[in-house]
Design a protein around this motif. Structure first.
Motif, short mmCIF file in Angstrom:
data_model
loop_
_atom_site.label_atom_id
_atom_site.label_comp_id
_atom_site.label_asym_id
_atom_site.label_seq_id
_atom_site.Cartn_x
_atom_site.Cartn_y
_atom_site.Cartn_z
N ILE A 69 -94.75 2.39 75.42
CA ILE A 69 -94.72 3.31 76.56
C ILE A 69 -93.78 4.49 76.28
CG2 ILE A 69 -94.00 3.60 78.97
CD1 ILE A 69 -95.09 0.75 79.46
N SER A 72 -95.07 6.69 73.42
CA SER A 72 -96.20 7.54 73.80
C SER A 72 -95.76 8.66 74.75
CB SER A 72 -97.32 6.70 74.43
OG SER A 72 -96.91 6.16 75.66
N THR A 77 -98.74 11.16 74.08
CA THR A 77 -100.03 10.46 74.04
C THR A 77 -100.20 9.47 75.19
OG1 THR A 77 -99.18 8.72 72.59
CG2 THR A 77 -100.18 10.66 71.53
N PHE A 78 -99.28 9.49 76.15
CA PHE A 78 -99.30 8.51 77.24
C PHE A 78 -100.62 8.58 78.00
CE2 PHE A 78 -97.97 6.95 81.53
CZ PHE A 78 -97.69 5.67 81.14
N THR A 79 -101.23 7.45 78.23
CA THR A 79 -102.51 7.21 78.91
C THR A 79 -103.72 7.73 78.14
OG1 THR A 79 -102.59 9.18 80.34
CG2 THR A 79 -101.41 7.25 81.20
N GLY A 80 -103.53 8.27 76.96
CA GLY A 80 -104.65 8.71 76.15
C GLY A 80 -105.19 7.58 75.29
N PHE A 83 -102.62 5.78 73.10
CA PHE A 83 -101.78 4.87 73.89
C PHE A 83 -102.50 3.54 74.12
CE2 PHE A 83 -100.82 3.17 78.14
CZ PHE A 83 -99.51 2.77 77.94
N LEU A 84 -103.75 3.61 74.54
CA LEU A 84 -104.52 2.39 74.80
C LEU A 84 -104.68 1.55 73.54
CD1 LEU A 84 -107.33 3.84 77.10
CD2 LEU A 84 -105.33 2.49 77.78
#
Length: 172
Positions: A69, A72, A77-80, A83-84
């Motif tokens: 978390i 990212s 890149t958070f929630t992209g 990240f996943l």
């Protein structure tokens, strides 16, 4: 556990998260040393493995999740998709490594790390396959495994060395 022991554990876990985050960010800044796109050194996984050896699954997951978390968020890149992919792979490899660490008489930190590296790659490809709607991406797996095995060996070796030094210092 006494309050002082709980605080000491929380501080040490915060230090482990910080080290994992720094390793994650440093590795992201380095050019890829492998001719295979997506293959990485997995330096932050050293810290996840150390955490699993010291404390267990719950703490290992905390370190892995916070590292992904925070990393990212810092890299944008958070929630992209990245990240996943990273979160899924970190969760699955951490979970599987914790299972194999229960069999200390059979599996060394090196073999557990190899299992984690392989699991990490398989999970990454699975998530990518879901995102791009084709499982043909698994044709790439043998190439990733060529990197995962030596990386897993080195990660496990380093984690084992650090754990043995922490044991000598009486750290738990």
């Amino acid at each position: 556990m006494k309050l002082q022991g709980k605080i000491k554990k929380q501080i040490f876990l915060a230090i482990l998260v910080s080290i994992a985050l720094v390793l994650h960010l440093v590795e992201a800044m380095l050019p890829n040393p492998f001719p295979i796109p997506g293959a990485k050194l997995g330096l932050a996984n050293i810290i996840t493995l150390i955490t699993l050896m010291l404390y267990g699954l719950k703490e290992g997951l905390i370190v892995a999740i916070l590292r992904v978390i925070l990393g990212s968020l810092m890299s944008g890149t958070f929630t992209g998709p990245a990240f996943l992919i990273s979160l899924s792979a970190a969760l699955s490899s951490t979970f599987l490594m914790s299972i194999f660490l229960k069999f200390k008489n059979v599996f060394s930190p090196i073999s557990v790390s190899i299992i984690g590296a392989i699991t990490h790659n398989i999970t990454q490809l699975f998530v990518v396959a879901l995102l791009i709607s084709t499982f043909n991406i698994y044709l790439y797996l043998p190439f990733l495994l060529l990197v995962a095995i030596p990386v897993g060996i080195s990660t496990g070796y380093i984690a084992g060395l650090v754990k043995s030094h922490l044991d000598k210092l009486g750290y738990k």
